[in-house]
Design a protein around this motif. Structure first.
Motif, PDB file in Angstrom:
ATOM      1  N   LEU A 176     -54.669 -79.240  29.161  1.00  0.00           N
ATOM      2  CA  LEU A 176     -53.668 -79.592  30.173  1.00  0.00           C
ATOM      3  C   LEU A 176     -52.535 -80.459  29.638  1.00  0.00           C
ATOM      4  CD1 LEU A 176     -55.892 -80.472  33.285  1.00  0.00           C
ATOM      5  CD2 LEU A 176     -55.157 -78.236  32.452  1.00  0.00           C
ATOM      6  N   ARG A 177     -52.555 -80.795  28.368  1.00  0.00           N
ATOM      7  CA  ARG A 177     -51.672 -81.858  27.878  1.00  0.00           C
ATOM      8  C   ARG A 177     -50.195 -81.604  28.137  1.00  0.00           C
ATOM      9  NH1 ARG A 177     -52.299 -81.387  21.287  1.00  0.00           N
ATOM     10  NH2 ARG A 177     -51.890 -79.156  21.067  1.00  0.00           N
ATOM     11  N   GLU A 178     -49.758 -80.338  28.113  1.00  0.00           N
ATOM     12  CA  GLU A 178     -48.342 -80.063  28.340  1.00  0.00           C
ATOM     13  C   GLU A 178     -47.955 -80.177  29.808  1.00  0.00           C
ATOM     14  OE1 GLU A 178     -47.442 -76.289  26.647  1.00  0.00           O
ATOM     15  OE2 GLU A 178     -47.976 -76.888  24.604  1.00  0.00           O
ATOM     16  N   GLN A 179     -48.933 -80.239  30.699  1.00  0.00           N
ATOM     17  CA  GLN A 179     -48.665 -80.344  32.136  1.00  0.00           C
ATOM     18  C   GLN A 179     -48.783 -81.772  32.656  1.00  0.00           C
ATOM     19  OE1 GLN A 179     -50.925 -77.267  34.407  1.00  0.00           O
ATOM     20  NE2 GLN A 179     -51.635 -76.596  32.397  1.00  0.00           N
ATOM     21  N   VAL A 180     -49.204 -82.697  31.792  1.00  0.00           N
ATOM     22  CA  VAL A 180     -49.516 -84.060  32.222  1.00  0.00           C
ATOM     23  C   VAL A 180     -48.371 -85.011  31.886  1.00  0.00           C
ATOM     24  CG1 VAL A 180     -51.102 -86.009  31.911  1.00  0.00           C
ATOM     25  CG2 VAL A 180     -51.993 -83.666  31.943  1.00  0.00           C
ATOM     26  N   ASP A 181     -48.050 -85.885  32.824  1.00  0.00           N
ATOM     27  CA  ASP A 181     -47.114 -86.983  32.579  1.00  0.00           C
ATOM     28  C   ASP A 181     -47.937 -88.143  32.016  1.00  0.00           C
ATOM     29  OD1 ASP A 181     -45.461 -89.229  32.711  1.00  0.00           O
ATOM     30  OD2 ASP A 181     -44.484 -88.582  34.558  1.00  0.00           O
ATOM     31  N   TRP A 182     -48.057 -88.193  30.698  1.00  0.00           N
ATOM     32  CA  TRP A 182     -48.951 -89.163  30.068  1.00  0.00           C
ATOM     33  C   TRP A 182     -48.511 -90.611  30.261  1.00  0.00           C
ATOM     34  CZ3 TRP A 182     -53.635 -87.693  29.160  1.00  0.00           C
ATOM     35  CH2 TRP A 182     -53.896 -86.350  28.878  1.00  0.00           C
ATOM     36  N   PRO A 183     -47.220 -90.937  30.209  1.00  0.00           N
ATOM     37  CA  PRO A 183     -46.834 -92.323  30.521  1.00  0.00           C
ATOM     38  C   PRO A 183     -47.253 -92.742  31.929  1.00  0.00           C
ATOM     39  CG  PRO A 183     -45.066 -91.233  29.343  1.00  0.00           C
ATOM     40  CD  PRO A 183     -46.074 -90.168  29.672  1.00  0.00           C
ATOM     41  N   GLN A 184     -47.173 -91.821  32.887  1.00  0.00           N
ATOM     42  CA  GLN A 184     -47.623 -92.141  34.240  1.00  0.00           C
ATOM     43  C   GLN A 184     -49.128 -92.372  34.265  1.00  0.00           C
ATOM     44  OE1 GLN A 184     -46.360 -89.439  37.358  1.00  0.00           O
ATOM     45  NE2 GLN A 184     -47.972 -90.136  38.747  1.00  0.00           N
ATOM     46  N   VAL A 185     -49.875 -91.540  33.537  1.00  0.00           N
ATOM     47  CA  VAL A 185     -51.325 -91.737  33.450  1.00  0.00           C
ATOM     48  C   VAL A 185     -51.632 -93.121  32.899  1.00  0.00           C
ATOM     49  CG1 VAL A 185     -53.431 -91.006  32.263  1.00  0.00           C
ATOM     50  CG2 VAL A 185     -51.884 -89.288  33.234  1.00  0.00           C
ATOM     51  N   ALA A 186     -50.949 -93.493  31.810  1.00  0.00           N
ATOM     52  CA  ALA A 186     -51.184 -94.802  31.202  1.00  0.00           C
ATOM     53  C   ALA A 186     -50.867 -95.931  32.179  1.00  0.00           C
ATOM     54  CB  ALA A 186     -50.349 -94.942  29.936  1.00  0.00           C
ATOM     55  N   ALA A 187     -49.788 -95.782  32.932  1.00  0.00           N
ATOM     56  CA  ALA A 187     -49.401 -96.827  33.879  1.00  0.00           C
ATOM     57  C   ALA A 187     -50.414 -96.956  35.014  1.00  0.00           C
ATOM     58  CB  ALA A 187     -48.014 -96.522  34.441  1.00  0.00           C
ATOM     59  N   LEU A 201     -58.105 -92.615  21.939  1.00  0.00           N
ATOM     60  CA  LEU A 201     -58.748 -91.503  21.238  1.00  0.00           C
ATOM     61  C   LEU A 201     -57.843 -90.279  21.222  1.00  0.00           C
ATOM     62  CD1 LEU A 201     -61.207 -90.224  19.868  1.00  0.00           C
ATOM     63  CD2 LEU A 201     -62.135 -89.756  22.150  1.00  0.00           C
ATOM     64  N   LEU A 202     -57.219 -89.963  22.355  1.00  0.00           N
ATOM     65  CA  LEU A 202     -56.306 -88.821  22.400  1.00  0.00           C
ATOM     66  C   LEU A 202     -55.138 -89.016  21.433  1.00  0.00           C
ATOM     67  CD1 LEU A 202     -56.009 -87.893  26.198  1.00  0.00           C
ATOM     68  CD2 LEU A 202     -57.456 -86.849  24.448  1.00  0.00           C
ATOM     69  N   ALA A 203     -54.631 -90.244  21.363  1.00  0.00           N
ATOM     70  CA  ALA A 203     -53.521 -90.518  20.449  1.00  0.00           C
ATOM     71  C   ALA A 203     -53.952 -90.354  18.998  1.00  0.00           C
ATOM     72  CB  ALA A 203     -52.979 -91.923  20.697  1.00  0.00           C
ATOM     73  N   ARG A 204     -55.133 -90.858  18.655  1.00  0.00           N
ATOM     74  CA  ARG A 204     -55.623 -90.742  17.280  1.00  0.00           C
ATOM     75  C   ARG A 204     -55.899 -89.292  16.899  1.00  0.00           C
ATOM     76  NH1 ARG A 204     -57.612 -95.353  14.804  1.00  0.00           N
ATOM     77  NH2 ARG A 204     -57.773 -93.968  12.998  1.00  0.00           N
ATOM     78  N   LEU A 205     -56.240 -88.473  17.899  1.00  0.00           N
ATOM     79  CA  LEU A 205     -56.489 -87.049  17.654  1.00  0.00           C
ATOM     80  C   LEU A 205     -55.206 -86.225  17.667  1.00  0.00           C
ATOM     81  CD1 LEU A 205     -59.680 -86.535  19.860  1.00  0.00           C
ATOM     82  CD2 LEU A 205     -59.577 -86.564  17.359  1.00  0.00           C
ATOM     83  N   GLY A 206     -54.096 -86.859  18.006  1.00  0.00           N
ATOM     84  CA  GLY A 206     -52.821 -86.152  18.031  1.00  0.00           C
ATOM     85  C   GLY A 206     -52.572 -85.346  19.292  1.00  0.00           C
ATOM     86  N   VAL A 207     -53.376 -85.577  20.324  1.00  0.00           N
ATOM     87  CA  VAL A 207     -53.183 -84.855  21.585  1.00  0.00           C
ATOM     88  C   VAL A 207     -51.984 -85.417  22.335  1.00  0.00           C
ATOM     89  CG1 VAL A 207     -54.244 -84.239  23.797  1.00  0.00           C
ATOM     90  CG2 VAL A 207     -55.641 -84.310  21.714  1.00  0.00           C
TER      91      VAL A 207
END
Length: 213
Positions: A176-187, A201-207
């Motif tokens: 789903l990574r291309e459909q997710v607003d990751w900065p919003q998830v982090a916030a 973990l996702l960042a270290r894996l390059g996701v």
């Protein structure tokens, strides 16, 4: 509700799980097919009763391109609509199961569980959440499906000290990574150390990018 263009893999979602879609074939495929049938029956019952709902959990992720779920069926509904939703499912032949949790109710369609979630991770389902749902085709039936960002936020906030197995959600995050607003998830998950660990973990894996953290 909005209508979203088909996501990657949507054609197979219209047709339902295919051979091997459950990961090990055979029994997994049968479980997925049975759950999908229960999903469609429950969605039709909620729709016909005029209850606001949206598909959540593993099958919402499946509708958006992740592997098919073989666990249960999850819907989000407002707490005020829970009893009406249970009545609608009962009218469709499903049985209410008593649940020790105070954030959802359960129904049983034969051997398949249908969860009605009204307060995921202490955040009540409201009109804003349901309004963000997008109409998609799931098993050739159109229904409201939660956005990928909301799915990820809900799952990350569910991680706790005693329920912190990241393995099952890694493949979903990749899908789903291309459909997710990751900065919003982090916030939205900033107060959860478990969510932060998963995002790291996702960042270290390059996701996701390191700048999300």
């Amino acid at each position: 509700m909005q209508t979203e263009p088909k996501v990657r893999g949507q054609a197979s979602r219209d047709a339902g799980p295919g051979p091997g879609s459950g990961g090990s074939g055979g029994a997994a495929d049968g479980a997925a097919d049975g759950l999908l049938l229960s999903l469609k029956r429950a969605a039709a019952a909620l729709r016909d009763a005029g209850i606001g709902y949206a598909l959540a959990g593993g099958f919402a992720a499946y509708a958006r391109g992740a592997a098919v779920s073989t666990h249960d069926v999850d819907f989000v509904v407002r707490e005020r609509d829970v009893q009406a939703a249970l009545d609608a499912l009962a009218a469709a032949g499903m049985t209410h199961l008593e649940s020790p949790e105070n954030w959802l109710e359960k129904a049983c369609d034969g051997e398949h569980l249908v969860d009605l979630i009204h307060t995921p991770s202490g955040r009540p389902v409201d009109g804003n959440l349901l309004g963000r749902a997008e109409t998609m085709s799931v098993g050739a039936v159109r229904m409201p499906v939660l956005p990928a960002t909301d799915l990820v936020v809900m799952r990350l906030l569910a991680f706790t000290e005693t329920a912190c197995d990241f393995s099952g959600f890694l493949h979903v995050s990749r899908a789903l990574r291309e459909q997710v607003d990751w900065p919003q998830v982090a916030a939205e998950t900033a107060d959860s150390p478990y969510a932060y660990a998963f995002l790291t973990l996702l960042a270290r894996l390059g996701v996701i990018g390191e700048d999300v953290l």
